[in-house]
Scaffold this motif. Structure first.
Motif, PDB file in Angstrom:
ATOM      1  N   ALA A   1       8.159  -4.896   6.838  1.00  0.00           N
ATOM      2  CA  ALA A   1       7.434  -3.836   6.130  1.00  0.00           C
ATOM      3  C   ALA A   1       6.867  -2.795   7.083  1.00  0.00           C
ATOM      4  CB  ALA A   1       6.300  -4.445   5.302  1.00  0.00           C
ATOM      5  N   PHE A   2       6.784  -3.128   8.378  1.00  0.00           N
ATOM      6  CA  PHE A   2       6.189  -2.224   9.350  1.00  0.00           C
ATOM      7  C   PHE A   2       7.244  -1.332   9.996  1.00  0.00           C
ATOM      8  CE2 PHE A   2       3.453  -6.171   9.871  1.00  0.00           C
ATOM      9  CZ  PHE A   2       2.483  -5.714   8.993  1.00  0.00           C
ATOM     10  N   PRO A   3       6.896  -0.093  10.329  1.00  0.00           N
ATOM     11  CA  PRO A   3       7.836   0.761  11.063  1.00  0.00           C
ATOM     12  C   PRO A   3       8.105   0.187  12.444  1.00  0.00           C
ATOM     13  CG  PRO A   3       5.650   1.763  10.959  1.00  0.00           C
ATOM     14  CD  PRO A   3       5.620   0.579  10.049  1.00  0.00           C
TER      15      PRO A   3
ATOM     16  N   LYS B   1      -0.893   0.285   1.460  1.00  0.00           N
ATOM     17  CA  LYS B   1      -0.265   1.488   2.022  1.00  0.00           C
ATOM     18  C   LYS B   1       0.097   1.215   3.468  1.00  0.00           C
ATOM     19  CE  LYS B   1      -3.040   4.713  -0.772  1.00  0.00           C
ATOM     20  NZ  LYS B   1      -4.016   5.841  -0.718  1.00  0.00           N
ATOM     21  N   ILE B   2       1.228   1.771   3.906  1.00  0.00           N
ATOM     22  CA  ILE B   2       1.636   1.685   5.306  1.00  0.00           C
ATOM     23  C   ILE B   2       2.470   2.918   5.612  1.00  0.00           C
ATOM     24  CG2 ILE B   2       3.535   0.174   4.613  1.00  0.00           C
ATOM     25  CD1 ILE B   2       1.828   0.254   8.078  1.00  0.00           C
ATOM     26  N   ARG B   3       2.062   3.671   6.592  1.00  0.00           N
ATOM     27  CA  ARG B   3       2.761   4.907   6.943  1.00  0.00           C
ATOM     28  C   ARG B   3       4.175   4.591   7.445  1.00  0.00           C
ATOM     29  NH1 ARG B   3      -0.462   8.228  11.160  1.00  0.00           N
ATOM     30  NH2 ARG B   3      -2.055   7.908   9.549  1.00  0.00           N
ATOM     31  N   ASN B   4       5.167   5.193   6.793  1.00  0.00           N
ATOM     32  CA  ASN B   4       6.583   4.983   7.145  1.00  0.00           C
ATOM     33  C   ASN B   4       7.024   3.531   7.006  1.00  0.00           C
ATOM     34  OD1 ASN B   4       6.972   7.695   7.752  1.00  0.00           O
ATOM     35  ND2 ASN B   4       6.384   7.435   9.878  1.00  0.00           N
ATOM     36  N   GLY B   5       6.338   2.785   6.144  1.00  0.00           N
ATOM     37  CA  GLY B   5       6.691   1.383   5.951  1.00  0.00           C
ATOM     38  C   GLY B   5       6.888   1.062   4.479  1.00  0.00           C
ATOM     39  N   ARG B   6       6.867  -0.225   4.170  1.00  0.00           N
ATOM     40  CA  ARG B   6       7.133  -0.674   2.802  1.00  0.00           C
ATOM     41  C   ARG B   6       6.016  -1.604   2.350  1.00  0.00           C
ATOM     42  NH1 ARG B   6      12.046  -4.532   2.400  1.00  0.00           N
ATOM     43  NH2 ARG B   6      10.406  -5.995   3.023  1.00  0.00           N
ATOM     44  N   PRO B   7       5.190  -1.166   1.406  1.00  0.00           N
ATOM     45  CA  PRO B   7       4.103  -2.021   0.897  1.00  0.00           C
ATOM     46  C   PRO B   7       4.658  -3.270   0.208  1.00  0.00           C
ATOM     47  CG  PRO B   7       3.749   0.285   0.302  1.00  0.00           C
ATOM     48  CD  PRO B   7       5.148   0.184   0.822  1.00  0.00           C
ATOM     49  N   GLY B   8       3.813  -4.264   0.094  1.00  0.00           N
ATOM     50  CA  GLY B   8       4.231  -5.496  -0.558  1.00  0.00           C
ATOM     51  C   GLY B   8       3.088  -6.488  -0.627  1.00  0.00           C
ATOM     52  N   VAL B   9       3.368  -7.658  -1.158  1.00  0.00           N
ATOM     53  CA  VAL B   9       2.367  -8.708  -1.312  1.00  0.00           C
ATOM     54  C   VAL B   9       2.953 -10.014  -0.774  1.00  0.00           C
ATOM     55  CG1 VAL B   9       0.892  -9.977  -2.911  1.00  0.00           C
ATOM     56  CG2 VAL B   9       1.432  -7.582  -3.353  1.00  0.00           C
ATOM     57  N   TRP B  10       2.178 -10.688   0.058  1.00  0.00           N
ATOM     58  CA  TRP B  10       2.593 -11.950   0.654  1.00  0.00           C
ATOM     59  C   TRP B  10       1.475 -12.978   0.511  1.00  0.00           C
ATOM     60  CZ3 TRP B  10       3.295  -7.149   2.500  1.00  0.00           C
ATOM     61  CH2 TRP B  10       4.603  -6.733   2.799  1.00  0.00           C
TER      62      TRP B  10
END
Length: 249
Positions: free
Chosen positions: A43-45, A208-217
């Protein structure tokens, strides 16, 4: 083949340059640190937890605040592995420092600073973020403006110190210059076959994450690291589409 490899290397450098301009640390340390987040790294850039940046954690309740502190401490245990020092600023500290040892953090390597007002906490945090001898800086505050968060982000872009804003009971969830926004919730522990209390479990939402993909873990803290339980993507359905689905149903 050599020409193809050269092009790939150029693209890699361009990506790192763009990420650096957007406030992400692209040095070797950013890829060497393993926070034990497993599939969440996708999910992180750049495929690694963003260090040298400001992260925002929002806790609407006391239970969420305790869970967020636990998750944050797990991240600090990695950032502080090389004899690092952390600065922790708050106006009303509720943290039980000896309990940090369970999460892999030595309490004597955290400098706790108590202030009377949130403005003072932000000033102390900004000064701490300018000190590149620190591994991380944590501030427990309630509200902060975009301009104030921008000053913090500018400070870390020079020092490469990782900062965490833990906002407890915020009045509004306004836009900030932070690279990410998190919401951590406690979960019931898994006891397995034997009765009793299991290992701590958390639901980690990357809002929110800049240039990334939000999600739930969902993670379990076990044997000094995070262990993934489940993962699910955040699915956003627009209201007209939802109404259309109900109509055809």
């Amino acid at each position: 083949m050599s020409e193809l490899a050269e092009k790939i290397e150029i693209i890699r450098r361009l990506k790192e340059t763009i990420l650096s301009m957007e406030g992400f640390s692209t040095g070797p340390d950013s890829r060497l640190l393993d926070f034990g987040l497993g599939p969440m790294n996708a999910a992180f850039p750049g495929g690694a937890f963003p260090v040298g940046a400001i992260h925002e954690l929002i806790s609407p309740t006391e239970a969420c605040a305790a869970a967020a502190t636990g998750f944050l401490s797990g991240l600090l245990s990695v950032l502080m592995k090389k004899e690092g020092i952390c600065l922790w600023v708050s106006a009303e500290r509720k943290l039980f420092a000896p309990g940090l040892k369970f999460l892999g953090v030595e309490p004597h390597r955290i400098i706790f600073i108590g202030v009377k007002r949130e403005k003072e906490a932000l000033w102390v945090m900004e000064q701490g973020l300018k000190c590149n001898s620190l591994a991380a800086v944590v501030a427990e505050i309630r509200d902060i403006s975009f301009a104030e968060s921008r000053r913090l982000q500018l400070a870390v872009e020079t020092s490469k110190v990782t900062g965490f804003l833990h906002r407890q009971h915020p009045r509004i969830e306004n836009t900030l210059a932070c690279v990410s926004r998190w919401k951590i919730r406690p979960l019931a522990s898994r006891t397995g076959e034997l009765p009793g209390v299991g290992f701590p479990c958390l639901e980690v939402e990357l809002v929110k994450i800049r240039n990334g993909r939000p999600g739930v873990w969902q993670f379990e803290w076990k044997n000094g690291t995070f262990n993934l339980i489940t993962e699910r993507s955040r699915i956003t359905v627009k209201l007209p589409e939802l109404q259309k689905q109900r109509h055809y149903a």
